[in-house]
Design an enzyme around this catalytic site. Structure first.
Site, PDB file in Angstrom:
ATOM      1  N   ARG A 107       0.850  -1.373   0.112  1.00 28.08           N
ATOM      2  CA  ARG A 107      -0.101   0.075  -0.135  1.00 28.08           C
ATOM      3  C   ARG A 107       1.013   1.231  -0.028  1.00 28.08           C
ATOM      4  NH1 ARG A 107      -2.938   1.949  -2.738  1.00 28.08           N
ATOM      5  NH2 ARG A 107      -4.061  -0.300  -2.867  1.00 28.08           N
ATOM      6  N   LYS A 142       1.261  24.773  -4.674  1.00 24.01           N
ATOM      7  CA  LYS A 142       0.200  23.962  -4.126  1.00 24.01           C
ATOM      8  C   LYS A 142       0.036  22.561  -4.280  1.00 24.01           C
ATOM      9  CE  LYS A 142      -2.855  28.108  -5.592  1.00 24.01           C
ATOM     10  NZ  LYS A 142      -4.000  28.499  -6.634  1.00 24.01           N
ATOM     11  N   LYS A 174       3.508  39.784  -4.221  1.00 29.46           N
ATOM     12  CA  LYS A 174       2.077  39.407  -4.492  1.00 29.46           C
ATOM     13  C   LYS A 174       1.452  40.837  -3.844  1.00 29.46           C
ATOM     14  CE  LYS A 174       0.310  35.299  -5.160  1.00 29.46           C
ATOM     15  NZ  LYS A 174      -0.296  34.051  -5.000  1.00 29.46           N
ATOM     16  N   GLU A 203       3.580  39.796  -9.056  1.00 32.77           N
ATOM     17  CA  GLU A 203       2.196  39.671  -9.490  1.00 32.77           C
ATOM     18  C   GLU A 203       1.631  40.964 -10.151  1.00 32.77           C
ATOM     19  OE1 GLU A 203      -1.057  36.680  -7.841  1.00 32.77           O
ATOM     20  OE2 GLU A 203      -1.208  38.751  -7.015  1.00 32.77           O
ATOM     21  N   ASP A 224      -1.977  37.786 -13.690  1.00 31.96           N
ATOM     22  CA  ASP A 224      -2.911  37.045 -12.819  1.00 31.96           C
ATOM     23  C   ASP A 224      -4.502  37.327 -13.612  1.00 31.96           C
ATOM     24  OD1 ASP A 224      -4.039  35.362 -10.899  1.00 31.96           O
ATOM     25  OD2 ASP A 224      -4.467  37.204  -9.834  1.00 31.96           O
TER      26      ASP A 224
END
Length: 299
Positions: A107, A142, A174, A203, A224
């Site tokens: 597994r 992510k 950002k 960004e 973006d």
């Protein structure tokens, strides 16, 4: 495309701890039903079409189980390379050794290989969609907690490109950083003063922000959530200034889909960053099939 051996050992150990209840742990079903003297052959098999990644974990998982159980090591023969396209029924690896080890490791090695192969398969679809455009698909941060190195390895196996590995190797300014610093120029200057050796990316979501970032010295821009028509306008404006600024790298990000990938790439951006490569890729169905009958290890 190698994974760091130290990271790999630690990740395998942690995954086995979860399954076996610590080190050395136990597999109560296998220990009760399979004699320690029994040896056999198992095949790692794809149950669906896809791209393979993560075979690099197979031997370390089996070796760690062998160490914990005190049984002989398993012989591993990989039959396809990482990044290979495979079809349902294709054998990815042949394993020969103690059946207890094979079943105890099953597994954990399937979880890791299936996960990585799912990421590679998804990435390959994007790489194929961008073929011939000059644009590359990038991953993001992510990723699955604890598995970032494997996720990004799988992206490479699938024909994609890694962006930054974390918060430590590239500065990405950002909107919240701009607010906190008091402006784009202030944020860029602060990063360059504190970390002069680090690449700075900025960004922007409007043409005005793009021009402001260029004036402040940004040479890598994240565009973006811009529709293709707006992207094309921004790309043209940036390229028109490159005789003065030098080369500027442009990345489209936010809301991208496979259906729109070619259209977005045609605007002239260098990259498309896709968080879904690592946060939404379905696993590739991979199984471990034990041959029979098994044999007994001579005492």
């Amino acid at each position: 495309m190698d994974l760091d051996p130290g990271w790999l050992r630690a990740t395998v150990a942690g995954a086995l701890d979860e399954d076996l209840g610590g080190d050395p742990g136990r597999d109560v079903t296998t220990e009760a039903t399979v004699p320690s003297s029994l040896t056999g052959t198992a095949r790692l098999v794809a149950r669906a079409d896809g791209v393979v990644a993560g075979l690099v974990v197979v031997a370390p998982v089996l070796d760690e189980v062998s160490r914990r159980t005190g049984l002989p090591t398993v012989r591993v023969e990989l039959t396809v390379p990482e990044g290979a396209r495979v079809g349902a029924g294709d054998v990815l690896a042949v394993l020969h050794g103690p059946v207890r080890t094979l079943l105890t490791a099953e597994r954990t090695l399937l979880n890791l290989v299936s996960h990585a192969s799912g990421v590679a398969t998804h990435t390959r679809r994007w790489a194929d969609a961008l073929a011939g455009t000059g644009a590359m698909v990038l991953d993001t941060r992510k990723t699955t907690p604890g598995l970032r190195a494997l996720d990004k390895y799988a992206v490479r196996c699938g024909g994609g490109t890694n962006k930054r590995m974390g918060l430590y190797d590239v500065a990405m300014v950002k909107d919240n950083h701009v607010v906190a610093a008091g402006g784009v120029a202030e944020a860029i200057a602060a990063v360059r003063q504190a970390f002069p050796d680090v690449v700075v990316q900025v960004e922007a979501d409007t043409l005005e922000q793009v021009m402001t970032a260029l004036d402040a010295g940004a040479r890598f821009l994240l565009l973006d959530n811009m529709p293709p028509a707006v992207l094309a306008e921004v790309v043209a404006a940036v390229r028109a200034r490159e005789p003065q600024t030098g080369r500027v790298e442009l990345e489209a990000t936010g809301g991208l889909t496979l259906a729109s990938a070619h259209e977005v790439a045609a605007t002239g951006v260098d990259y498309l960053s896709v968080g879904a490569l690592t946060h939404s890729s379905p696993q590739l169905d991979v199984a471990l099939d034990l041959d029979g009958p098994a044999t007994t290890i001579p005492r």
